[in-house]
Design a protein around this motif. Sequence first.
Motif, short mmCIF file in Angstrom:
data_model
loop_
_atom_site.label_atom_id
_atom_site.label_comp_id
_atom_site.label_asym_id
_atom_site.label_seq_id
_atom_site.Cartn_x
_atom_site.Cartn_y
_atom_site.Cartn_z
N GLU A 9 47.96 35.27 26.88
CA GLU A 9 46.45 35.45 26.06
C GLU A 9 45.53 34.73 27.14
OE1 GLU A 9 42.94 36.15 24.00
OE2 GLU A 9 45.05 37.26 24.05
N ALA A 10 45.87 33.77 27.57
CA ALA A 10 45.19 33.16 28.84
C ALA A 10 44.92 33.72 29.88
CB ALA A 10 45.66 31.70 29.22
N ALA A 14 41.40 35.56 31.36
CA ALA A 14 41.02 35.20 32.89
C ALA A 14 40.70 36.48 33.64
CB ALA A 14 41.88 34.35 33.31
N ILE A 15 41.63 37.41 33.41
CA ILE A 15 41.55 38.64 34.31
C ILE A 15 40.26 39.53 33.64
CG2 ILE A 15 42.41 40.90 34.43
CD1 ILE A 15 43.92 39.26 36.26
N GLU A 16 40.13 39.36 32.26
CA GLU A 16 38.93 40.52 32.01
C GLU A 16 37.67 39.59 32.16
OE1 GLU A 16 39.18 41.13 27.57
OE2 GLU A 16 41.08 42.41 28.04
N LEU A 17 37.61 38.34 32.11
CA LEU A 17 36.24 37.50 31.87
C LEU A 17 35.86 37.10 33.24
CD1 LEU A 17 36.04 35.46 28.55
CD2 LEU A 17 35.15 37.87 29.07
N ALA A 19 38.20 37.44 36.64
CA ALA A 19 38.62 38.16 37.90
C ALA A 19 37.82 39.38 37.85
CB ALA A 19 40.29 38.35 37.91
N GLN A 20 38.03 40.38 37.05
CA GLN A 20 37.54 41.77 37.01
C GLN A 20 36.13 41.50 37.52
OE1 GLN A 20 38.77 44.12 33.75
NE2 GLN A 20 37.65 45.84 34.80
N PRO A 21 35.35 40.85 36.96
CA PRO A 21 33.76 41.04 37.23
C PRO A 21 33.48 40.50 38.94
CG PRO A 21 34.05 39.87 35.34
CD PRO A 21 35.45 40.11 35.56
N LEU A 22 34.32 39.51 39.29
CA LEU A 22 34.27 39.26 40.65
C LEU A 22 34.85 40.01 41.81
CD1 LEU A 22 35.37 35.31 40.17
CD2 LEU A 22 32.93 36.27 40.58
N PHE A 23 35.83 40.86 41.26
CA PHE A 23 36.61 42.00 42.00
C PHE A 23 35.50 43.18 42.05
CE2 PHE A 23 41.48 41.83 42.60
CZ PHE A 23 41.49 40.45 42.63
N ALA A 24 34.79 43.45 40.95
CA ALA A 24 33.94 44.48 40.95
C ALA A 24 32.58 44.17 41.92
CB ALA A 24 33.75 44.71 39.57
N ALA A 25 32.22 43.12 41.67
CA ALA A 25 31.22 42.60 42.34
C ALA A 25 31.43 42.70 44.07
CB ALA A 25 30.74 41.19 42.17
N ALA A 26 32.67 42.26 44.46
CA ALA A 26 33.12 42.22 45.91
C ALA A 26 32.96 43.81 46.31
CB ALA A 26 34.39 41.67 45.84
N ASN A 100 39.72 31.32 38.92
CA ASN A 100 38.59 30.98 38.71
C ASN A 100 37.74 31.30 40.03
OD1 ASN A 100 38.18 28.80 41.02
ND2 ASN A 100 39.95 27.87 40.06
N ARG A 101 36.27 31.01 39.96
CA ARG A 101 35.16 31.77 40.84
C ARG A 101 35.65 31.31 42.30
NH1 ARG A 101 30.58 34.29 40.88
NH2 ARG A 101 30.28 34.07 38.70
N THR A 102 35.89 30.00 42.43
CA THR A 102 35.73 29.53 43.50
C THR A 102 37.14 30.09 44.37
OG1 THR A 102 34.84 27.52 43.26
CG2 THR A 102 36.28 27.23 45.04
N VAL A 103 38.40 30.02 43.79
CA VAL A 103 39.50 30.60 44.57
C VAL A 103 39.39 32.23 44.67
CG1 VAL A 103 41.83 31.10 44.07
CG2 VAL A 103 41.11 28.83 43.46
N ILE A 104 38.87 32.72 43.48
CA ILE A 104 38.97 34.30 43.59
C ILE A 104 37.81 34.64 44.84
CG2 ILE A 104 38.39 36.61 42.22
CD1 ILE A 104 40.97 35.38 41.57
N GLU A 105 36.66 34.07 44.83
CA GLU A 105 35.74 34.52 45.86
C GLU A 105 36.36 34.30 47.19
OE1 GLU A 105 31.97 32.68 44.44
OE2 GLU A 105 31.28 34.27 43.48
N THR A 106 36.75 33.04 47.38
CA THR A 106 37.33 32.68 48.66
C THR A 106 38.51 33.62 49.10
OG1 THR A 106 36.90 30.27 48.25
CG2 THR A 106 38.56 30.80 50.00
#
Length: 129
Positions: A9-10, A14-17, A19-26, A100-106
């Motif tokens: 569940e976690a 985390a993927i939905e809320l 990672a996915q929005p950060l991947f889509a924005a990138a 998390n935002r920092t790791v994924i964006e980096t």
Amino acid sequence: MIDDQEFQEAFRVAIELIAQPLFAAAAGKADTQGVVCSLENACDEPGYPSLCLRINPLNPSRHSSYTLRADSAQRTVIHQQAFNDGQEIKTLDASIDSINRTVIETELATFFEKAAHCDLQSADKPEGF
């Protein structure tokens, strides 16, 4: 220790809320720089989603990808970047907290720079900077 159901569940949340929005924005920022991307959702294991961002999906011999998937046995997250159709692979095995935002964006910035010579951070800067 977190049990399998709690981890599943976690990971899904985390993927939905996160990672996915950060991947889509990138992918959107890269598109403005002429980089062709696709974003794919799948299930690697029963109940475990995965998320994959591909660059140059129309040219299989040159595509690169960044995939997030779960290792349910270890209850970890695998960040895997594959370059030049898997000829070079970078893997980060980390805790669920790595989504998390920092790791994924980096990781995304590093991925796009290496795979497509695309500077995602420059897409955020106004002209003249």
